[in-house]
Design a protein around this motif. Structure first.
Motif, PDB file in Angstrom:
ATOM      1  N   MET A   1       2.937  -5.401  -3.535  1.00  0.00           N
ATOM      2  CA  MET A   1       1.697  -6.230  -4.187  1.00  0.00           C
ATOM      3  C   MET A   1       0.532  -4.871  -4.521  1.00  0.00           C
ATOM      4  N   VAL A   2       0.875  -5.423  -5.782  1.00  0.00           N
ATOM      5  CA  VAL A   2      -0.387  -4.643  -6.494  1.00  0.00           C
ATOM      6  C   VAL A   2      -1.760  -4.191  -5.848  1.00  0.00           C
ATOM      7  N   SER A   3      -2.697  -3.008  -4.829  1.00  0.00           N
ATOM      8  CA  SER A   3      -3.555  -2.933  -4.369  1.00  0.00           C
ATOM      9  C   SER A   3      -4.653  -2.766  -5.464  1.00  0.00           C
ATOM     10  N   ARG A   4      -5.912  -2.842  -4.745  1.00  0.00           N
ATOM     11  CA  ARG A   4      -7.004  -2.563  -5.938  1.00  0.00           C
ATOM     12  C   ARG A   4      -7.218  -2.292  -6.386  1.00  0.00           C
ATOM     13  N   ARG A   5      -7.308  -0.870  -5.736  1.00  0.00           N
ATOM     14  CA  ARG A   5      -6.851   0.932  -7.164  1.00  0.00           C
ATOM     15  C   ARG A   5      -6.295   0.753  -8.159  1.00  0.00           C
ATOM     16  N   SER A   6      -5.052   0.212  -8.037  1.00  0.00           N
ATOM     17  CA  SER A   6      -4.287   0.177  -8.540  1.00  0.00           C
ATOM     18  C   SER A   6      -4.289  -0.848  -9.837  1.00  0.00           C
ATOM     19  N   LEU A   7      -5.312  -1.796  -9.448  1.00  0.00           N
ATOM     20  CA  LEU A   7      -5.984  -2.818 -10.660  1.00  0.00           C
ATOM     21  C   LEU A   7      -6.810  -2.226 -11.702  1.00  0.00           C
ATOM     22  N   ALA A   8      -7.656  -0.931 -10.523  1.00  0.00           N
ATOM     23  CA  ALA A   8      -8.822  -0.630 -11.517  1.00  0.00           C
ATOM     24  C   ALA A   8      -8.200   0.080 -12.097  1.00  0.00           C
ATOM     25  N   ALA A   9      -7.382   1.255 -12.168  1.00  0.00           N
ATOM     26  CA  ALA A   9      -7.008   2.550 -12.825  1.00  0.00           C
ATOM     27  C   ALA A   9      -6.228   1.570 -13.604  1.00  0.00           C
ATOM     28  N   LEU A  10      -5.632   0.606 -13.764  1.00  0.00           N
ATOM     29  CA  LEU A  10      -5.171   0.194 -14.918  1.00  0.00           C
ATOM     30  C   LEU A  10      -5.875  -0.264 -16.094  1.00  0.00           C
TER      31      LEU A  10
END
Length: 153
Positions: free
Chosen positions: A1-10
């Motif tokens: 599962m993709v973390s919130r930090r990864s989604l924010a960075a993307l």
């Protein structure tokens, strides 16, 4: 599962890419007006030809200070003007009622005005100084005409 930090960075990365592409597109749309010389680069020969053509089409401009409502724009008949060119620059002087005045001056390229005694008086003087050394002119009125002091003009 993709973390919130990864989604924010993307999301941030996607916004940067979109902004960059939009900026590049806008510059291309506007074209040379922002990034180049309007009308292109001209050669010295083209500039000289255009300047000569412009000079032929229009008379030389005259620059005069604005006259106040109580002031006459025509000089009295006893006022005589003369232009003097020296290495340091150009001086326009006038004689009126036996007194000399420096009306205007312009320093030559590489020179600057260092001292000015503009009159009206028995003598007026302009001193220029620059890379080419010192250059000065002393003026007086002789027979109602501005002349260089010490010269037989």
């Amino acid at each position: 599962m993709v973390s919130r930090r990864s989604l924010a960075a993307l999301g941030w990365l996607a916004a940067v890419v979109v902004a960059t592409l939009a900026g590049i597109g806008a510059i291309r749309l506007v074209g040379d007006s922002l990034t180049g010389t309007p009308g292109g680069v001209r050669s010295q020969a083209e500039v000289a030809r255009d300047l000569a053509a412009a000079a032929d089409r229009s008379p030389a401009p005259t620059i005069a200070p604005p006259a106040s409502p109580t002031e006459s724009t025509t000089p009295p008949s006893d006022v005589q003007r003369k232009t003097f060119q020296i290495a340091g620059g150009t001086v326009v002087a006038r004689c009126e009622n036996g007194l000399v005045s420096i009306e205007t001056w312009s320093a030559a390229q590489g020179f600057a005005l260092r001292d000015l005694d503009e009159g009206p008086d028995d003598e007026a003087e302009a001193k220029f100084e620059g890379a080419g050394g010192r250059s000065e002119i002393k003026l007086e009125c002789r027979a109602g005409q501005p002349v260089r002091k010490g010269h037989d003009d």
